[in-house]
Design a protein around this motif. Structure first.
Motif, short mmCIF file in Angstrom:
data_model
loop_
_atom_site.label_atom_id
_atom_site.label_comp_id
_atom_site.label_asym_id
_atom_site.label_seq_id
_atom_site.Cartn_x
_atom_site.Cartn_y
_atom_site.Cartn_z
N PHE A 1 0.80 -1.22 0.00
CA PHE A 1 0.00 0.00 0.00
C PHE A 1 0.84 1.28 0.00
CE2 PHE A 1 -4.67 -0.75 1.20
CZ PHE A 1 -4.71 -1.92 0.46
N SER B 1 2.90 3.69 -10.02
CA SER B 1 1.49 4.09 -9.96
C SER B 1 0.99 4.54 -11.33
CB SER B 1 1.29 5.19 -8.92
OG SER B 1 2.14 6.30 -9.19
N HIS C 1 -3.16 -1.69 -5.97
CA HIS C 1 -2.21 -1.24 -4.96
C HIS C 1 -0.86 -1.92 -5.16
CE1 HIS C 1 -4.06 -4.87 -3.08
NE2 HIS C 1 -2.81 -5.11 -2.69
#
Length: 455
Positions: A166, A175, A196
């Motif tokens: 996370f 990301s 995640h």
């Protein structure tokens, strides 16, 4: 046997019109071999109507585990429900786009479904469930690693970030990659629940909504294709290998299952039960646990799979179930509404053939229901902390420690081999025995480093 004169059904006609509207130039007709590798033949979009009416012929003897040379003629029958435009083709600015259709494999000599087609094997499992009054929903959680490429574009095992579970940027440098993957998946009709960074460096997870088991198995193959294609656009290599880096967590593909009755009721839910699980859910769980050792040969089908299935790295190796912790083979996740009551098989990994893996898990669970198997009480303690004596007191067994042991268990389990069918069981075991034998006679760098100058 062809059906040249047949008319397109409503859905097929809609696909043909969509192809024209989207300016599609090429169709990729996809299917999966016994080992789970997605294969495809590309045809001009102008051949769409012919593909629906007659199918597209190919040489089955060239596909792993299919047929011998004298039985080679096969036909691909596109499933119109699986039509989807490939998003990365359009975004590259090419003239015209490409789309895919997932196909069933037809034996041309009989005109019947080919028994060696993994998609057909799963359909047989779903037919059995339907005969018992159930439809099957499934949802996977496939994990993967992103690695940098070398100067020649070859995959390395160097992760592009140092993130953990996370984590956010700057530790999680992927990301943007996950975002683009999600956009690509959504363009192909996926409903994404969450994404995640996972526990290990360079490890990621993207979860998508549950669906009927056949659609979900189709989606797993699509997911792997999209992840690899979009990672490559970022000069990264995505791998679903279960354990690419030693001594850190490997990648799993936890699989959630539930059965629904004809009136749309979740057969796994019981509001009066301590765990909100019905008798059918517990019997299904008991069936999976009883056949777990044989199932592993299919759900964890590579030599490398068993480098993940070792204690100490959060991988489930203990044949038990729990409503609280993740150390057991099967977990009962929390559910906010009755429709979400389900069980989670935590041992499969993303190297498996999703059609075969889902098929054997479903058959094992249905076997538990048919036989009315009793389900042991859940283990609420952390089994990772149990010593051998305590595991024996609880009657907790472990999964096979290597592929060879799993294949031995498969050979002794009629329920799982019958679930695969005679053709697939024979060809699958033959291929996997060869893989394991090749592994056994190889000498690894670890062995050379440890022994070459010592002895």
């Amino acid at each position: 046997m062809t059906n040249d004169n047949s008319e397109l059904d409503e859905r097929e006609q809609a696909v043909v019109e969509k192809i024209d509207e989207e300016g599609i130039d090429f169709l990729r007709l996809q299917f999966t071999d016994i080992l789970g590798t997605v294969k495809n033949v590309s045809v001009p979009a102008s051949q769409a109507e012919k593909a629906f009416r007659e199918g597209i012929y190919f040489d089955g003897s060239s596909i792993d585990g299919f047929v011998r040379i004298q039985e080679s003629d096969m036909r691909l029958k596109p499933d119109s429900e699986t039509f989807s435009v490939l998003p990365w083709r359009t975004r590259e600015g090419e003239t015209g786009g490409a789309a895919r259709l997932i196909c069933d494999v037809i034996n041309t000599s009989t005109g019947e479904p080919f028994e060696g087609d993994p998609r057909y094997v799963l359909k047989q499992a779903l037919d059995r469930a339907e005969e018992m009054g159930y439809t099957v929903n499934a949802a996977p959680e496939p994990e993967f690693f992103l690695f940098e490429e070398d100067e020649n574009g070859r995959a390395t095992t160097k992760t592009n970030d140092a993130g953990g579970y996370f984590d956010l940027a700057p530790k999680d440098l992927a990301s943007d990659v996950r975002r683009d993957i999600i956009y690509g998946l959504e363009d192909m009709g996926f409903e994404i629940e969450a994404s995640h960074h996972e526990v290990a460096e360079g490890q990621h997870e993207i979860n998508f909504e549950y669906d009927d088991a056949l659609t979900t198995a189709d989606n797993v193959g699509t997911f792997r294709t999209v992840v690899r294609a979009i990672a490559a656009q970022h000069d990264l290599h995505a791998t679903f290998m279960p354990k690419p880096i030693p001594r850190i967590n490997g990648s799993g593909m936890h699989a959630h299952f539930s059965l629904f009755t004809e009136d749309g009721t979740n057969a796994f839910h019981d509001a009066d039960d301590e765990f909100n699980l019905s008798e059918e859910a517990k019997q299904f769980t008991a069936g999976v646990l009883e056949h777990a050792k044989a199932l592993a040969a299919v759900t964890n089908p590579t030599v490398n799979s068993y480098k993940r299935l070792v204690p100490g790295y959060e991988a489930p190796v203990y044949v038990a179930w729990s409503d609280r912790n993740r150390s057991a083979l099967i977990r009962k996740p929390a559910a906010r509404v009755p429709a979400a009551s389900r069980i989670e098989a935590r041992f499969p990994d993303p190297s498996c053939n999703p059609y075969l893996a889902f098929a054997v898990l479903i058959h094992a669970g249905l076997d538990g229901i048919e036989r009315g198997l009793d389900c042991d009480e859940p283990v609420r303690e952390n089994i990772y902390e149990f010593d051998e004596q305590k595991r024996q007191e609880y009657g907790i067994e472990t999964l096979p420690s290597n592929l060879g042991e799993a294949l031995d268990a498969l050979a002794e389990d009629d329920v799982v081999t019958d679930a695969l069918g005679e053709h697939v069981a024979e060809k699958f075991v033959e291929a996997k025995r060869s893989e394991f034998d090749d592994y056994r006679v190889d000498v690894s760098d670890w062995e050379l480093d440890r022994y070459l100058e010592t002895f």
